[in-house]
Write a protein that holds these residues in place. Structure first.
Motif, PDB file in Angstrom:
ATOM      1  N   LEU A 286       0.844  -1.183   0.000  1.00 42.58           N
ATOM      2  CA  LEU A 286       0.000   0.000   0.000  1.00 42.58           C
ATOM      3  C   LEU A 286       0.882   1.237   0.000  1.00 42.58           C
ATOM      4  O   LEU A 286       1.817   1.344   0.787  1.00 42.58           O
TER       5      LEU A 286
ATOM      6  N   GLU B   2      -5.600   2.956  10.261  1.00 44.79           N
ATOM      7  CA  GLU B   2      -5.010   1.672  10.630  1.00 44.79           C
ATOM      8  C   GLU B   2      -5.974   0.519  10.335  1.00 44.79           C
ATOM      9  O   GLU B   2      -5.552  -0.540   9.863  1.00 44.79           O
TER      10      GLU B   2
ATOM     11  N   ARG C 291      -5.972   0.131   6.634  1.00 43.99           N
ATOM     12  CA  ARG C 291      -4.687  -0.415   6.213  1.00 43.99           C
ATOM     13  C   ARG C 291      -4.648  -1.930   6.431  1.00 43.99           C
ATOM     14  O   ARG C 291      -4.189  -2.677   5.561  1.00 43.99           O
TER      15      ARG C 291
ATOM     16  N   THR D 182       0.978  -8.188   7.921  1.00 44.82           N
ATOM     17  CA  THR D 182       1.784  -6.981   7.915  1.00 44.82           C
ATOM     18  C   THR D 182       3.172  -7.236   7.362  1.00 44.82           C
ATOM     19  O   THR D 182       3.768  -6.371   6.728  1.00 44.82           O
TER      20      THR D 182
END
Length: 414
Positions: free
Chosen positions: A252, A297, A300, A411
């Motif tokens: 991203l 967040e 994301r 992540t």
């Protein structure tokens, strides 16, 4: 997107915001803005249920944005955070519900105070305790209605104290120097049923109708506010066609606040305010709030999950022969290392059917890469000597119960 007219929204929250804020309902647009920006708000009322409902009602105003500041529906001097909050010079992003007017003194530097409810006890009905009047840690600190009345009556004229004055003259109000950017929606106020009359505020039907109207309106405002944020966030996602096994896993792009604000400035649309200047300022303030950090967040993590799914599908759908045709040896080595690392990540995840399919596909890719590379080069690759055995080992990882990929593992791929 607009809320369908036949869809009830009041059942999303148990607090009736019209009943809760009936004496200050015209300030709801101001309160929506303060909550959205994560401004500290002190809510004071005569009873714990009133201040608790008000705090919960406030944070629900900005739904579907999740309020990410701290909030305490009913806070007393006995809470473990009392000293921390009352001694802090920097006011945190916090909504505090209290009944004890002592907080008006210790939190006199707070910029926004919402006062709701009213004191029902008359001065002649309130018992005065000398210790309560003179001792800040006595009954005055109890935070209950009796505590609010202890300074009322004969002793009132002897005590020139803003707390005593608040107790005696307590009226629902919003005290702030903040200049709101959002305007009151007159079309909505005209549709409310007897909003300022006693029959209207006490009529269950009027309460339900007004609550539904206000809930729908503020839900629509918040969704409109999110439109440019969601559009810009979508532009940060890589295109699906750009995803290739020969490239690093998709990432991203970072959220650039200046770029976003430039888009707001150049847009022909107004989303929640009545002027372009106000709109830019509202978004600028939101971008530095805890609510933006929380919203970003969440989005994301959702994007990371989606990108991992896309990358997995790219692995599963790859045509091995076409994949390796015409590739340089250095490209094949890079692909081997990338696939080997990704396999390690997959094997570290909870067992799932899809994960097993991805591992098997990676094994096929690794095996074909070994066959394509010169022997003197393949022997230096990690675990290259055991590639042929992998297919007989990995079936043990199969699981009949798929488990979703955790965010922590996701992540690492972004």
């Amino acid at each position: 997107p607009s809320v369908p007219k036949d869809q009830l929204v009041s059942n999303l929250h148990s607090i009736n915001i019209y009943t809760c804020f009936k004496d200050v309902w015209a300030k709801l647009w101001l309160l929506w803005e303060l909550v959205l920006l994560g401004e500290p708000i002190l809510v004071i009322s005569p009873t714990p249920p009133q201040c608790s409902d008000a705090v919960i009602g406030l944070i629900s105003l900005i739904s579907p944005i999740r309020y990410c500041g701290d909030y305490r529906p009913y806070f007393t001097i006995h809470d473990t955070d009392f000293k921390e909050y009352t001694s802090a010079t920097d006011v945190p992003s916090l909504i505090l519900g209290v009944t004890n007017p002592f907080f008006l003194k210790v939190l006199d530097h707070w910029p926004h105070i919402l006062s709701i409810g009213s004191v029902t006890a008359k001065p002649s009905q309130v018992k005065i305790d000398k210790n309560d009047v003179n001792n800040g840690s006595g009954g005055m600190m109890s935070g209950m209605v009796s505590g609010m009345g202890n300074l009322i009556g004969a002793q009132f004229r002897k005590i020139q104290d803003p707390i005593a004055k608040h107790l005696y003259e307590h009226k629902p109000s919003v005290t702030t120097e903040y200049k709101p950017l959002l305007s009151v929606e007159k079309k909505v106020t005209k549709q409310l049923m007897n909003p300022n009359s006693t029959p209207g505020t006490n009529d269950p039907i009027a309460q339900a109708v007004n609550n539904e109207l206000l809930r729908r309106h503020f839900l629509q405002i918040t969704e409109n506010f999110l439109i440019p944020l969601e559009r810009y966030f979508g532009s940060l996602m890589p295109l699906a066609r750009s995803i290739s096994l020969f490239n690093r896993p998709p990432r991203l792009r970072p959220f650039n606040q200046d770029d976003f604000l430039s888009l707001i400035a150049s847009s022909d649309s107004l989303f929640v305010t009545d002027s372009k200047t106000k709109e830019q300022e509202l978004y600028r303030r939101f971008l530095i709030s805890s609510n933006f950090k929380g919203w970003f967040e969440e989005r994301r993590q959702e994007a990371i999950t989606q990108l991992n799914i896309i990358y997995r599908r790219a692995i599963l759908k790859v045509d091995l022969k076409n994949l390796l045709t015409g590739k340089a040896t250095s490209d094949l080595v890079d692909l081997y290392m990338r696939m080997w690392e990704h396999k390690s990540l997959e094997m570290a995840l909870p067992k799932s059917e899809e994960g097993q399919l991805v591992i098997e596909k990676i094994n096929d890719i690794l095996k074909m890469l070994i066959e394509c590379l010169p022997k003197e080069m393949s022997v230096n690759l990690p675990q290259s000597s055991s590639i042929k055995k992998l297919n007989s080992i990995t079936p043990e990882l199969k699981s009949p119960n798929p488990i979703s990929t955790p965010n922590t593992a996701n992540t690492s791929n972004i």
